[in-house]
Design a protein around this motif. Structure first.
Motif, PDB file in Angstrom:
ATOM      1  N   GLU A 130     -26.532 -18.242   3.968  1.00  0.00           N
ATOM      2  CA  GLU A 130     -26.947 -18.335   2.156  1.00  0.00           C
ATOM      3  C   GLU A 130     -25.108 -17.893   2.500  1.00  0.00           C
ATOM      4  O   GLU A 130     -24.546 -17.573   3.191  1.00  0.00           O
ATOM      5  CB  GLU A 130     -27.373 -16.875   2.026  1.00  0.00           C
ATOM      6  CG  GLU A 130     -26.648 -16.323   0.641  1.00  0.00           C
ATOM      7  CD  GLU A 130     -27.449 -17.437  -0.651  1.00  0.00           C
ATOM      8  OE1 GLU A 130     -25.889 -18.064  -0.846  1.00  0.00           O
ATOM      9  OE2 GLU A 130     -28.502 -17.452  -1.511  1.00  0.00           O
ATOM     10  N   ASP A 131     -24.418 -18.702   1.248  1.00  0.00           N
ATOM     11  CA  ASP A 131     -23.339 -18.850   1.095  1.00  0.00           C
ATOM     12  C   ASP A 131     -22.673 -17.600   0.707  1.00  0.00           C
ATOM     13  O   ASP A 131     -21.367 -17.035   0.421  1.00  0.00           O
ATOM     14  CB  ASP A 131     -22.414 -19.969   1.018  1.00  0.00           C
ATOM     15  CG  ASP A 131     -22.876 -20.547  -0.514  1.00  0.00           C
ATOM     16  OD1 ASP A 131     -24.130 -20.178  -0.546  1.00  0.00           O
ATOM     17  OD2 ASP A 131     -21.679 -20.974  -0.843  1.00  0.00           O
ATOM     18  N   GLN A 176     -27.546 -24.898  -1.234  1.00  0.00           N
ATOM     19  CA  GLN A 176     -25.949 -25.086  -1.438  1.00  0.00           C
ATOM     20  C   GLN A 176     -25.038 -24.583  -1.160  1.00  0.00           C
ATOM     21  O   GLN A 176     -24.708 -23.695  -1.196  1.00  0.00           O
ATOM     22  CB  GLN A 176     -25.643 -25.662  -2.817  1.00  0.00           C
ATOM     23  CG  GLN A 176     -26.505 -26.061  -4.062  1.00  0.00           C
ATOM     24  CD  GLN A 176     -25.769 -27.277  -5.503  1.00  0.00           C
ATOM     25  OE1 GLN A 176     -24.704 -26.511  -5.976  1.00  0.00           O
ATOM     26  NE2 GLN A 176     -26.464 -27.269  -6.658  1.00  0.00           N
ATOM     27  N   LEU A 177     -24.931 -25.538   0.434  1.00  0.00           N
ATOM     28  CA  LEU A 177     -23.793 -24.291   1.192  1.00  0.00           C
ATOM     29  C   LEU A 177     -22.534 -25.499   1.049  1.00  0.00           C
ATOM     30  O   LEU A 177     -22.836 -26.271   1.157  1.00  0.00           O
ATOM     31  CB  LEU A 177     -24.558 -24.586   2.281  1.00  0.00           C
ATOM     32  CG  LEU A 177     -25.573 -23.294   3.274  1.00  0.00           C
ATOM     33  CD1 LEU A 177     -26.542 -23.642   3.626  1.00  0.00           C
ATOM     34  CD2 LEU A 177     -25.041 -21.892   2.452  1.00  0.00           C
TER      35      LEU A 177
HETATM   36 MN    MN Z   1     -25.006 -21.922  -2.020  1.00  0.00          MN
END
Ligand code: MN
Length: 594
Positions: free
Chosen positions: A479-480, A526-527
């Protein structure tokens, strides 16, 4: 001078007699004088004219009638008919809406009506005797036109003859324009000639082009709107994940906080869930608008479905006005054909509205009426203020709020629009009746269905999380977003045996997964760099990691997003905001199955 030829549809004996020239002529004369019916064709100086005769007079006519004195009369009568006929033909040609052009076998113009003058800009005098292709066929197509004509004259094999075709025409002023053309070939005594019907379709084409452009524009606008709504949904879910996630954590720790703090948390969670409901509605609208809503109709038991919805609404909504819901549907034998999820959504929407828009201590009644033609009507009646008749049509329009004065009423006005679309997708109709000051009745009807044995609604179980305390369980969270990481850290903190590893890129996550072999990977989609879908595919291709279950944890909540992740090898998909209960249950079931 006058002879009979080519006699269609006449009984054999008449045919035979008429072919014998003098006898036939005698009959003809008699018939013409009697002025009655029998159609034959006469050929007069190479032109066919219709003449009318009667078989009934046939027997009474003496062949002797044909004398030199009668012959001119006959000629005169036929000539008059011929003249009238030619005149009619001419009028037809002159008044035709199509350009009618005749040409001979060599392609020379032999007929050119006024509409052809209008379409192509050449007068009759300018065209007669000239080669048609020189006049109306654009230069680059002339060769093909001439070859086509020559080929047909030679082989008699039609290519465009007898068909309706769209071609480019040339105007006398040099401009080109679209023409719809039909060409008929006629063979008169071995002489071939052609008749073209030409229609200028510039206007029609322009309208078609405009329609296509308008449709494309609407499609583009629709796509843009969908894209906007789904990215808005994503953007809103991310902060909601923090609000609802940390709120849930605080709620779980209710022992260690004061009761007023607990009350605050309840408000945060309730508002957060409300906001999430709106985001979900937006997403629903998008899915319906771009036809991505799956409708799967089965027989549904109405008593079962409605009582479930009533229970759900009674517990789920705030009900500030202390409204009572009365469910009068007790007949367990009522089945309709519908989509379970969609129908539940509609019933919950109508019931929630009826509660929210009601008066203090009001009443909501839900009932059913059997209609003719095998349909069942469900009515939701409230005792609220009612709606003015001029406002009724606005109700099912998206983003219309009827009573803006009541700022406290929740919703952005798309719930009824969604309900209408869903009911229509299930072949039903939806409507409303209302008297101002005297409540409203929202209703819908659906086709009745035959009873089935399958339970309509799967019983909903609410299991307490069982986290085994003794086995070691390693979770890798890729996870970003630091806040999301913090949330999951907190959520799993304090469960003995659970170890959380974190990576803020997929690349780093894959390396850790290979080294540490975690029991579960939670994957953001979404990374930065490699996205979660690609990362899952990669993990499934590495011997050391391919057995590790990957569960997507994403703010992308569209069905395609979920399908994409599952196809890539994810064993589950949790949408943000994270439902901690669901996360606990998932981990618990994995630890149990170890
Ligand atoms: Mn993300």
């Amino acid at each position: 001078m006058l002879y009979l030829k080519n006699i269609p549809d006449i009984k054999d004996k008449v045919f035979a007699v008429l072919l014998g020239t003098p006898l036939g002529l005698a009959s003809v004369v008699g018939s013409i004088i009697a002025g009655v019916e029998l159609l034959i064709m006469l050929e007069v100086q190479d032109i066919f004219v219709p003449a009318i005769f009667s078989e009934s007079v046939w027997g009474y006519v003496d062949t002797a009638l044909l004398t030199l004195t009668v012959a001119p009369v006959l000629y005169f009568l036929v000539f008059r008919k011929m003249q009238a006929s030619m005149h009619r033909t001419q009028m037809l040609l002159d008044s035709a809406m199509d350009g009618i052009i005749s040409m001979d076998h060599a392609g020379k113009v032999i007929g050119w009506n006024p509409q052809a003058e209008h379409i192509f800009g050449y007068s009759y005098e300018q065209t007669i005797g000239r080669e048609l292709s020189d006049l109306i066929v654009p230069l680059n197509l002339r060769e093909a036109h001439r070859n086509g004509l020559a080929r047909f004259v030679k082989t008699n094999i039609p290519t465009i003859i007898g068909k309706r075709v769209e071609i480019t025409g040339l105007h006398a002023n040099g401009s080109e324009f679209p023409v719809e053309l039909t060409i008929a070939s006629l063979n008169q005594n071995g002489a071939l000639f052609f008749t073209d019907h030409a229609r200028d379709i510039s206007e029609k084409k322009k309208n078609e082009d405009n329609l296509i452009a308008a449709r494309d524009e609407a499609d583009r606008a629709n796509q843009a709107k969908s894209l906007f709504l789904s990215s808005m949904s994503h953007e809103l879910r991310t902060p909601l994940n923090a609000i609802l996630g940390f709120g849930q954590l605080l709620e779980l720790e209710s022992d260690s906080i004061t009761s007023s703090q607990h009350e605050s948390v309840t408000h945060i969670l309730s508002a957060g869930h409300h906001l999430l409901g709106l985001v979900n509605q937006m997403l629903d609208l998008t899915r319906i608008d771009i036809d991505k809503w799956d409708i799967n109709t089965t027989p549904l038991n109405i008593e079962d479905l409605v009582s479930n919805c009533v229970a759900e609404v009674a517990t789920a909504i705030e009900n500030k006005g202390n409204v009572t819901i009365e469910n009068t549907i007790t007949d367990t034998g009522l089945w309709v054909q519908g989509d379970n999820q969609s129908l539940r959504q509609v019933v919950i929407n109508l019931l929630s509205n009826a509660v929210n828009y009601n008066e203090q201590n009001g009443l909501v009644t839900i009932s059913s009426v059997l209609e003719k033609e095998g349909r069942l009507r469900i009515e939701v009646r409230d005792t609220g203020a009612g709606i003015a008749s001029d406002k009724l049509p606005l109700l099912f329009t998206p983003f219309e709020r009827i009573d803006q004065r009541h700022g406290t009423i929740s919703g952005v006005g798309i719930g009824l629009h969604i309900s209408k679309r869903l009911i229509e997708m299930m072949q039903g109709t939806i409507g409303v009746e209302s008297v101002e000051g005297n409540g409203s009745t929202f209703w819908f009807d659906l086709p009745l269905a035959v009873e089935t044995n399958e339970p309509t609604i799967a019983p909903r179980e609410c299991k307490k999380p069982i986290l085994h305390k003794y086995s070691h369980f390693v979770v890798l969270y890729i996870e970003d977003n630091a806040t999301n990481v913090k949330l999951v850290e907190r959520a799993l903190h304090g469960f003995p045996g659970i170890e959380l590893l974190v990576a803020d890129t997929a690349e780093e996550g894959i390396t850790i997964a290979e080294e540490k072999c975690p029991d579960l990977i939670l994957m953001d989609i979404q990374l930065p760099g490699i996205d979660g879908i690609t990362a899952t595919t990669l993990l499934k291709g590495i011997a050391a990691t391919k057995h590790i279950p990957v569960v997507a944890l994403s703010a992308d909540a569209m069905k395609e997003d979920i399908d994409r992740a599952l196809n890539a090898g994810c064993s589950g998909y949790l949408t943000k905001p994270i439902d901690l209960q669901a996360l606990y249950e998932m981990i618990a079931s994995m630890r149990l199955s170890e």
